[in-house]
Design an enzyme around this catalytic site. Structure first.
Site, PDB file in Angstrom:
ATOM      1  CG  ASP A  11       6.282   7.456  -2.404  1.00  0.00           C
ATOM      2  OD1 ASP A  11       5.904   6.397  -2.954  1.00  0.00           O
ATOM      3  OD2 ASP A  11       6.223   7.605  -1.168  1.00  0.00           O
ATOM      4  CB  SER A  12       1.772   7.096  -3.276  1.00  0.00           C
ATOM      5  OG  SER A  12       2.399   6.478  -2.160  1.00  0.00           O
ATOM      6  CB  CYS A  75       6.937   4.689  -5.289  1.00  0.00           C
ATOM      7  SG  CYS A  75       5.404   3.795  -5.025  1.00  0.00           S
ATOM      8  CD  GLU A 153       2.068   9.498   3.818  1.00  0.00           C
ATOM      9  OE1 GLU A 153       1.738  10.671   4.047  1.00  0.00           O
ATOM     10  OE2 GLU A 153       2.724   9.148   2.815  1.00  0.00           O
ATOM     11  CB  CYS A 189       6.733  -0.224   1.070  1.00  0.00           C
ATOM     12  SG  CYS A 189       5.781   1.305   1.183  1.00  0.00           S
ATOM     13  CG  HIS A 191       5.285   5.197   2.899  1.00  0.00           C
ATOM     14  ND1 HIS A 191       5.152   5.216   1.533  1.00  0.00           N
ATOM     15  CD2 HIS A 191       4.611   6.279   3.368  1.00  0.00           C
ATOM     16  CE1 HIS A 191       4.397   6.258   1.188  1.00  0.00           C
ATOM     17  NE2 HIS A 191       4.065   6.916   2.282  1.00  0.00           N
TER      18      HIS A 191
END
Ligand code: DGL
Length: 265
Positions: A11-12, A75, A153, A189, A191
């Site tokens: 993932d990023s 992702c 995050e 997403c 996240h």
């Protein structure tokens, strides 16, 4: 027989942990390498060409380094843009993460679905295609949010986040024409499942949030069925693509997902 080859998650940032968690529950003996492309983060505000070039190249390097048995692109942004190119470039099973529009359409009673993703994901033809194939009788409204990626995050690092920020994201989706009919929201997403509780608390009514984590875990278990795993448990590895001082909150957050060994590519 013992087989030490890991599952490689990509993932990023930390979003893919929402896919790792259900996979670990199904495959507790699987060695894990979790790669976060902090050097390219965030993906959602980037142009397609940049992601399409970056993701297959990075995965090639990670495969050489870690010799995984399977890759999970955890992702949505990378998967909706680069899944085909990664599969063409690598001779390994690759599981992608695509917006869970099909299960959302199966579950929506009001036939109105929201898709919350990154800006890059919600504009992909891939999303048009999923909507046409699986939700053609539904109103499908989309909203892209870079802010929600940052909030996830921050939460993972143990930092406090502002409830009003979640309410603003939900308003961006629900205040669109027809948005008052939405009963099911796709967290498109990886996240976003990390902040599902906060999104639900900030929503003006009860909504059914759906994401692909459990389905990806089942797919990974299916593709590795019958394979051997290491005889003794191995600590999970987190790999960042760019060196930085990893804050204590992030070290603790990764450890909660079994990632105790932090490295740089
Ligand atoms: N977690 C990623 C996704 O599923 C992207 C977040 C970002 O880097 O913008 O789309």
């Amino acid at each position: 027989m013992s087989d030490n080859r890991p599952l490689l998650f990509f993932d990023s940032g930390v979003g893919g942990l929402s896919v790792l968690a259900p996979t670990r529950r199904l495959l507790p003996d699987a060695p894990i390498v979790y790669a976060a492309d902090n050097g390219g983060f965030p993906y959602g505000t980037k142009a397609e060409a940049e992601i399409a070039a970056r993701v297959p190249a990075l995965l090639g390097r990670l495969v050489e380094r870690h010799r995984p048995r399977l890759i999970v692109i955890a992702c949505n942004t990378a998967s909706t843009i680069a899944l085909g190119a990664v599969r063409a470039a690598l001779d390994l099973p690759v599981v992608g993460t695509v917006p869970a529009i099909k299960p959302a359409a199966e579950q929506s009673r009001t036939r109105a679905i929201g898709v919350l993703g990154t800006d890059a994901t919600v504009r992909q033809p891939y999303v048009d295609d999923l909507s046409a194939r699986f939700a053609s009788d539904c109103l499908v409204l989309r909203h892209g949010s870079a802010k929600l990626v940052e909030l996830a995050e921050a939460k993972l690092r143990g930092e406090p986040t502002d409830p009003a920020a979640y309410a603003a994201v939900m308003a961006g989706l629900l205040d669109q024409p027809g948005g008052d009919r939405i009963d099911t929201v796709v967290l498109a997403c990886t996240h976003f499942p990390l902040v599902e509780t906060e999104l639900a608390a900030a929503s003006p009514r009860s909504l059914n949030f759906i994401h692909g984590g459990e389905g990806i875990a089942r797919r990974t278990a299916f593709l590795t069925a019958g394979q051997d795993w290491p005889a003794t448990p191995t600590p999970g590895i987190a790999v960042f693509t760019a060196p930085f001082d990893v804050p204590a909150g992030l070290v603790a957050g990764l450890a909660r997902y079994g990632l105790d060994d932090i490295r740089f590519l």
